[in-house]
Write an enzyme that holds these catalytic residues in place. Structure first.
Site, PDB file in Angstrom:
ATOM      1  N   ASP A   1       0.841  -1.189   0.000  1.00 25.68           N
ATOM      2  CA  ASP A   1       0.000   0.000   0.000  1.00 25.68           C
ATOM      3  C   ASP A   1       0.879   1.242   0.000  1.00 25.68           C
ATOM      4  OD1 ASP A   1       0.796  -0.215   2.688  1.00 25.68           O
ATOM      5  OD2 ASP A   1      -1.095   0.544   3.461  1.00 25.68           O
TER       6      ASP A   1
ATOM      7  N   TYR B   1       2.951   4.772   0.689  1.00 26.43           N
ATOM      8  CA  TYR B   1       3.625   5.381   1.840  1.00 26.43           C
ATOM      9  C   TYR B   1       2.603   6.221   2.599  1.00 26.43           C
ATOM     10  CZ  TYR B   1       8.015   4.283  -0.633  1.00 26.43           C
ATOM     11  OH  TYR B   1       9.053   3.651  -1.270  1.00 26.43           O
TER      12      TYR B   1
ATOM     13  N   PHE C   1       6.684   2.095  -4.444  1.00 26.38           N
ATOM     14  CA  PHE C   1       8.081   2.307  -4.033  1.00 26.38           C
ATOM     15  C   PHE C   1       8.632   3.685  -4.394  1.00 26.38           C
ATOM     16  CE2 PHE C   1       7.741  -2.337  -4.231  1.00 26.38           C
ATOM     17  CZ  PHE C   1       8.207  -2.676  -2.963  1.00 26.38           C
TER      18      PHE C   1
ATOM     19  N   HIS D   1      11.397  -9.094   0.795  1.00 21.96           N
ATOM     20  CA  HIS D   1      11.137  -7.669   0.580  1.00 21.96           C
ATOM     21  C   HIS D   1      12.427  -6.864   0.737  1.00 21.96           C
ATOM     22  CE1 HIS D   1       9.222  -3.727   1.192  1.00 21.96           C
ATOM     23  NE2 HIS D   1       8.161  -4.258   0.603  1.00 21.96           N
TER      24      HIS D   1
END
Length: 228
Positions: A72, A74, A85, A195
């Site tokens: 989701d 920031y 990202f 991740h």
């Protein structure tokens, strides 16, 4: 946010591809919820409404070469702008993006500018920077989980798999890897790892070389490589 698809700021190709979903009860329910959230004066929702579908109008359906799936947006002020990202110009790189840049340097032997985290140039080249959930309440991560966005983006991933050809899907972390079942691995390349978060990057993200693997695959299938 509109209840139908006509007023949504996305590429016309995507409107056609997603028409079935836009006509569904799931979309009606989701769009009404999100509209109320943005109108609630006691809440701040990220990204700005105009940026919710930025990935879609920057990367038309027919130009998608690579999908990088985030969870989701920031949730701190000024960071989210509709691309997974990525952060806008003049915003400090979040830790995960710093690690992505480090892996690009190690993988491709190029030097990245760690003062610039805006990934719009990737989107323009065919990198679809998709979050599974497209909105979030300020300072409250995953606050719009299970409100309907996942049904929408799962539909997108499956449609890209069904109708696209030779796409690279980068699935980083358990959440993204959980979407693998939506992808036909016989006709697309799926690159999985932990991740890039500082909590996990040293356990398999660093050294996974997703960027050179993606470019090799794209080149082999007659598609232009990405300038990472």
């Amino acid at each position: 946010m509109a209840k139908g698809e006509k007023d949504i700021n996305i590429n016309e190709e995507w409107k056609l591809v997603l028409q079935e979903f836009f006509e569904s009860p799931d979309w009606k329910k989701l769009s009404e919820f999100i509209k109320k959230e943005y109108l609630d004066k006691n809440k701040k929702i990220f990204p700005q409404p105009k940026d919710v579908f930025k990935a879609f109008y920057m990367t038309p359906f027919s130009r998608v070469k690579v999908v990088i799936l985030g969870q989701d947006p920031y949730h701190d002020k000024g960071q989210a702008h509709g691309l997974s990202f990525s952060v806008p110009d003049n915003v400090t790189l979040p830790p995960s993006l710093k690690n992505i840049y480090k892996e690009i340097e190690g993988d491709l032997g190029i030097t990245k500018d760690f003062t610039k985290g805006n990934l719009e140039s990737w989107a323009e080249q065919g990198v679809f920077l998709l979050n599974s959930i497209l909105t979030v309440i300020a300072h409250n991560p995953a606050s719009h989980r299970n409100k309907g966005w996942e049904k929408f983006t799962d539909f997108i991933i499956k449609t890209l798999s069904d109708k696209g050809q030779n796409i690279v899907f980068m699935l980083w972390g358990n959440y993204a890897r959980g979407k693998k079942s939506l992808i036909d691995t016989k006709k697309h390349l799926v690159l999985e790892s932990v991740h890039p978060s500082p909590f996990s990057a040293n356990n398999g993200f660093f050294g996974s070389k997703p960027f050179s693997k993606a470019n090799k695959y794209l080149k082999e299938h007659g598609k232009g490589e990405i300038n990472w």
